[in-house]
Design an enzyme around this catalytic site. Structure first.
Site, PDB file in Angstrom:
ATOM      1  N   ASN A 116       0.813  -1.235   0.000  1.00 13.23           N
ATOM      2  CA  ASN A 116       0.000   0.000   0.000  1.00 13.23           C
ATOM      3  C   ASN A 116       0.842   1.279   0.000  1.00 13.23           C
ATOM      4  OD1 ASN A 116       0.679  -0.782   2.610  1.00 13.23           O
ATOM      5  ND2 ASN A 116      -1.133   0.129   3.537  1.00 13.23           N
TER       6      ASN A 116
ATOM      7  N   CYS B 212      -3.506   1.540   6.525  1.00 16.01           N
ATOM      8  CA  CYS B 212      -3.799   0.856   7.794  1.00 16.01           C
ATOM      9  C   CYS B 212      -4.485   1.787   8.788  1.00 16.01           C
ATOM     10  CB  CYS B 212      -2.536   0.257   8.382  1.00 16.01           C
ATOM     11  SG  CYS B 212      -1.215   1.449   8.574  1.00 16.01           S
TER      12      CYS B 212
ATOM     13  N   GLU C 210       3.376  -4.314  12.446  1.00 14.20           N
ATOM     14  CA  GLU C 210       2.526  -3.167  12.099  1.00 14.20           C
ATOM     15  C   GLU C 210       1.371  -3.727  11.277  1.00 14.20           C
ATOM     16  OE1 GLU C 210       0.561  -0.583  11.172  1.00 14.20           O
ATOM     17  OE2 GLU C 210       1.837  -0.049   9.482  1.00 14.20           O
TER      18      GLU C 210
HETATM   19  P1  NAD Z   1      -1.124  -9.845   3.505  1.00 12.20           P
HETATM   20  O1  NAD Z   1      -0.863  -9.690   4.939  1.00 12.20           O
HETATM   21  O2  NAD Z   1      -1.362 -11.222   2.959  1.00 12.20           O
HETATM   22  O3  NAD Z   1       0.088  -9.244   2.664  1.00 12.20           O
HETATM   23  C1  NAD Z   1       0.691  -8.045   3.061  1.00 12.20           C
HETATM   24  C2  NAD Z   1       2.160  -8.135   2.656  1.00 12.20           C
HETATM   25  O4  NAD Z   1       2.771  -9.162   3.405  1.00 12.20           O
HETATM   26  C3  NAD Z   1       2.321  -8.496   1.192  1.00 12.20           C
HETATM   27  O5  NAD Z   1       3.264  -7.632   0.622  1.00 12.20           O
HETATM   28  C4  NAD Z   1       2.784  -9.933   1.201  1.00 12.20           C
HETATM   29  O6  NAD Z   1       3.726 -10.181   0.185  1.00 12.20           O
HETATM   30  C5  NAD Z   1       3.437 -10.068   2.551  1.00 12.20           C
HETATM   31  N1  NAD Z   1       3.275 -11.412   3.099  1.00 12.20           N
HETATM   32  C6  NAD Z   1       2.194 -12.204   3.022  1.00 12.20           C
HETATM   33  N2  NAD Z   1       2.424 -13.386   3.627  1.00 12.20           N
HETATM   34  C7  NAD Z   1       3.688 -13.323   4.105  1.00 12.20           C
HETATM   35  C8  NAD Z   1       4.515 -14.228   4.818  1.00 12.20           C
HETATM   36  N3  NAD Z   1       4.081 -15.439   5.181  1.00 12.20           N
HETATM   37  N4  NAD Z   1       5.770 -13.846   5.125  1.00 12.20           N
HETATM   38  C9  NAD Z   1       6.230 -12.626   4.774  1.00 12.20           C
HETATM   39  N5  NAD Z   1       5.495 -11.722   4.101  1.00 12.20           N
HETATM   40  C10 NAD Z   1       4.231 -12.066   3.772  1.00 12.20           C
HETATM   41  O7  NAD Z   1      -2.290  -8.892   3.105  1.00 12.20           O
HETATM   42  P2  NAD Z   1      -2.989  -8.669   1.683  1.00 12.20           P
HETATM   43  O8  NAD Z   1      -3.687  -9.902   1.194  1.00 12.20           O
HETATM   44  O9  NAD Z   1      -2.043  -8.050   0.760  1.00 12.20           O
HETATM   45  O10 NAD Z   1      -4.088  -7.660   2.156  1.00 12.20           O
HETATM   46  C11 NAD Z   1      -5.098  -8.186   3.013  1.00 12.20           C
HETATM   47  C12 NAD Z   1      -5.274  -7.362   4.226  1.00 12.20           C
HETATM   48  O11 NAD Z   1      -4.032  -7.093   4.884  1.00 12.20           O
HETATM   49  C13 NAD Z   1      -5.838  -5.989   3.976  1.00 12.20           C
HETATM   50  O12 NAD Z   1      -7.196  -6.050   3.767  1.00 12.20           O
HETATM   51  C14 NAD Z   1      -5.445  -5.298   5.232  1.00 12.20           C
HETATM   52  O13 NAD Z   1      -6.322  -5.645   6.258  1.00 12.20           O
HETATM   53  C15 NAD Z   1      -4.113  -5.867   5.571  1.00 12.20           C
HETATM   54  N6  NAD Z   1      -2.988  -4.990   5.165  1.00 12.20           N
HETATM   55  C16 NAD Z   1      -2.536  -4.116   6.079  1.00 12.20           C
HETATM   56  C17 NAD Z   1      -1.501  -3.286   5.742  1.00 12.20           C
HETATM   57  C18 NAD Z   1      -0.963  -2.293   6.730  1.00 12.20           C
HETATM   58  O14 NAD Z   1      -0.478  -1.249   6.327  1.00 12.20           O
HETATM   59  N7  NAD Z   1      -0.996  -2.599   8.019  1.00 12.20           N
HETATM   60  C19 NAD Z   1      -0.941  -3.325   4.475  1.00 12.20           C
HETATM   61  C20 NAD Z   1      -1.423  -4.251   3.554  1.00 12.20           C
HETATM   62  C21 NAD Z   1      -2.445  -5.094   3.934  1.00 12.20           C
END
Ligand code: NAD
Length: 477
Positions: A152, A284, A250
């Site tokens: 994001n 977030c 985070e």
């Molecule tokens: P996600 O948690 O699956 O992915 C977020 C990031 O984490 C991605 O870049 C992904 O490559 C990485 N990731 C995923 N699994 C991982 C693992 N096992 N080890 C290391 N890195 C990993 O989330 P998403 O499907 O991209 O989005 C879904 C939800 O996640 C959103 O609806 C939101 O609630 C949340 N989100 C929060 C933030 C934030 O700023 N806190 C950012 C992105 C997504």
């Protein structure tokens, strides 16, 4: 439009391309078209990065604070110099309007400048003891850090992962999101060009779960820092716990916005509606649950609906675009399912509600009102351009709803009553509270959540101490 760069890993200072490696397509969210092939790190690449990180830690921790500060300041200057190019890559891969991308670049530079100053401020202390004894408390860098960041804020999330560790004297291996890789690579390249050794700051990509298991399975890594969903955060926290690694998480939020009868409604509307649709709600700390006292409910709701209908949605490179596409196909799919669930349970759809066009990942700015508390969207982070506006009566009911969820990242409240503002700051369960304002981050202010929104902090002095361990030295002279 801009040229999108060739993508590479950065291991031991070397740019490694896709030759002989698996690759993954990167898409332009405004068209859905493939714009690049991203090289994925092999197991050998990851082992190589780990060995480098171990060596990089030994040398980087021993640079003087002055030298580290100078290098980080130069890195920030390079980020400012290259902001236009990196900002364009960011808009191309993530979709946000170019002005927002440029704002993100400025914040990256400001954060790095702040961290540069912190290099010299990791003070220890000497305790009072009788003659012949000395006790010294000192802070030391924790070691090699693994950072995993989300799509994001492709540049800022990476800066948040690398800035604190580098200022503390740690080495860092960062994995930006595979969906938005270019801006993160470019940020790290600025630091390498400024003089950070290639083994102290490295970039890898791969299948996220495989990369994080591999890196966290190594005793070389002493800390993990992650930005993303609570589900993945819990998974990584468990992996970290297996080896007692420090963790900064985070994670998601579900930001309540309390609008009291005595609020400056016009200002609240203007500020909070703009905050809602920033980055298509994929933030977030995005305001999500608008809880409005009954006397001002209709005025606030109607004004919000007018704003939502007026938001100009389009390609992030068009000058008058206020909201771009969502970052991936998961965005509109997820929002559509949540809107359908909410309306089936009785919520009123007052604006938007639909995808836009059949190209890319665009979705209308949406307003739901009178949304039942058992609707999914009132319990799970929407992470999209949807505002839920509900009438609530009385201070206690406002606080009860604000604190109902397991999340506690950002919360917002609008009231002209100074005494009530103090009470709100006490009563709201959140890592960050904005009163009569929408801004919850600044380079020198700690950023992070409570409850399911995670633990550990980024930004501020706390972003550096989070990467340090404390050692107490007892000495008889
Ligand atoms: P996600 O948690 O699956 O992915 C977020 C990031 O984490 C991605 O870049 C992904 O490559 C990485 N990731 C995923 N699994 C991982 C693992 N096992 N080890 C290391 N890195 C990993 O989330 P998403 O499907 O991209 O989005 C879904 C939800 O996640 C959103 O609806 C939101 O609630 C949340 N989100 C929060 C933030 C934030 O700023 N806190 C950012 C992105 C997504």
């Amino acid at each position: 439009m801009t040229d999108y760069p060739q993508l590479n890993l950065l291991i031991g200072g070397e740019k490694l391309d896709g030759a002989g490696r698996d690759t993954q397509d990167v898409l332009d969210p405004s068209s859905g078209e493939v714009i690049a092939a991203l090289p994925m790190a092999s197991k050998e690449d990851l082992d190589n990065a780990l060995d480098n990180a171990q060596a990089g830690f030994k040398s980087w921790r021993n640079t003087s604070a002055d030298e580290r500060e100078g290098i980080l300041r130069k890195g920030a200057a390079l980020i400012r110099e290259r902001a236009k190019d990196i900002g364009a890559m960011l808009t191309r891969e993530q979709g946000k309007p170019i002005q927002e991308a440029m704002g993100e670049m400025t914040y990256c530079a400001m954060l790095l400048e702040f961290y540069a100053g912190e290099c010299k401020r990791t003070y220890g202390r000497t305790l009072v003891r009788p003659a012949g004894q000395r006790v010294e408390v000192r802070h030391e860098p924790i070691g090699a850090v693994a950072g995993f960041s989300a799509w994001n804020f492709p540049a800022l999330n990476v800066m948040r992962k690398i800035g604190g560790p580098l200022a503390a004297g740690c080495s860092i291996i960062v994995k930006p999101s595979e969906e938005t890789p270019a801006a993160g690579i470019a940020i790290v390249q600025c630091l390498l060009d400024a003089g950070v050794p290639g083994d102290a700051c490295q970039v890898v990509f791969g299948v996220p779960d495989e990369v994080s298991r591999h890196l966290l399975g190594s005793s070389i890594i002493r800390k993990v820092t992650f930005t993303g969903s609570t589900a993945v955060g819990k998974h990584l926290a468990k992996l970290a716990a297996e080896d007692m690694k420090r963790a900064t998480m985070e994670l998601g939020g579900h930001g309540p916005v309390l609008i009291f009868n005595d609020a400056d409604v016009d200002k609240a509307l203007k500020v909070m509606a703009a905050a809602k649709y920033r980055n298509a709600g994929q933030v977030c700390v995005s305001p999500t649950r608008f809880l409005v006292e009954e006397d001002v409910f209709e005025r606030f709701r109607d004004g919000f609906v007018d704003h939502a209908k007026g938001v100009k949605v389009g390609n992030g490179f068009d000058k008058d675009t206020q909201m771009g596409p969502m970052a991936s196909g998961r965005g509109p799919d997820g929002i559509q399912a949540k809107i359908a669930d909410a309306t089936a349970k009785g919520a009123k759809l007052l604006a938007g509600g639909e995808r836009i066009g059949n190209q890319g990942f665009f979705h209308q700015p949406t307003v739901l009102s009178e949304v039942p508390l058992d609707a999914e969207i009132m319990n799970e982070e929407p992470f999209g351009p949807v505002a839920m506006i509900n009438p609530v009566t009385g201070y206690d009911a406002m606080i009860e709803e604000a604190n109902r969820l397991p999340y506690g990242l950002a919360a917002y409240a609008w009231t002209q009553d100074a005494k009530r503002r103090m009470q709100l700051a006490d009563d709201i369960e959140a890592g960050m509270v904005a009163l009569n304002a929408a801004t919850v981050s600044a380079a020198d202010a700690p950023f992070g959540g409570v409850k399911w929104s995670g633990y550990g902090l980024e930004d501020g002095a706390e972003g550096v101490t989070a990467c340090m361990v404390t050692k107490t030295v007892h000495e008889a002279i």
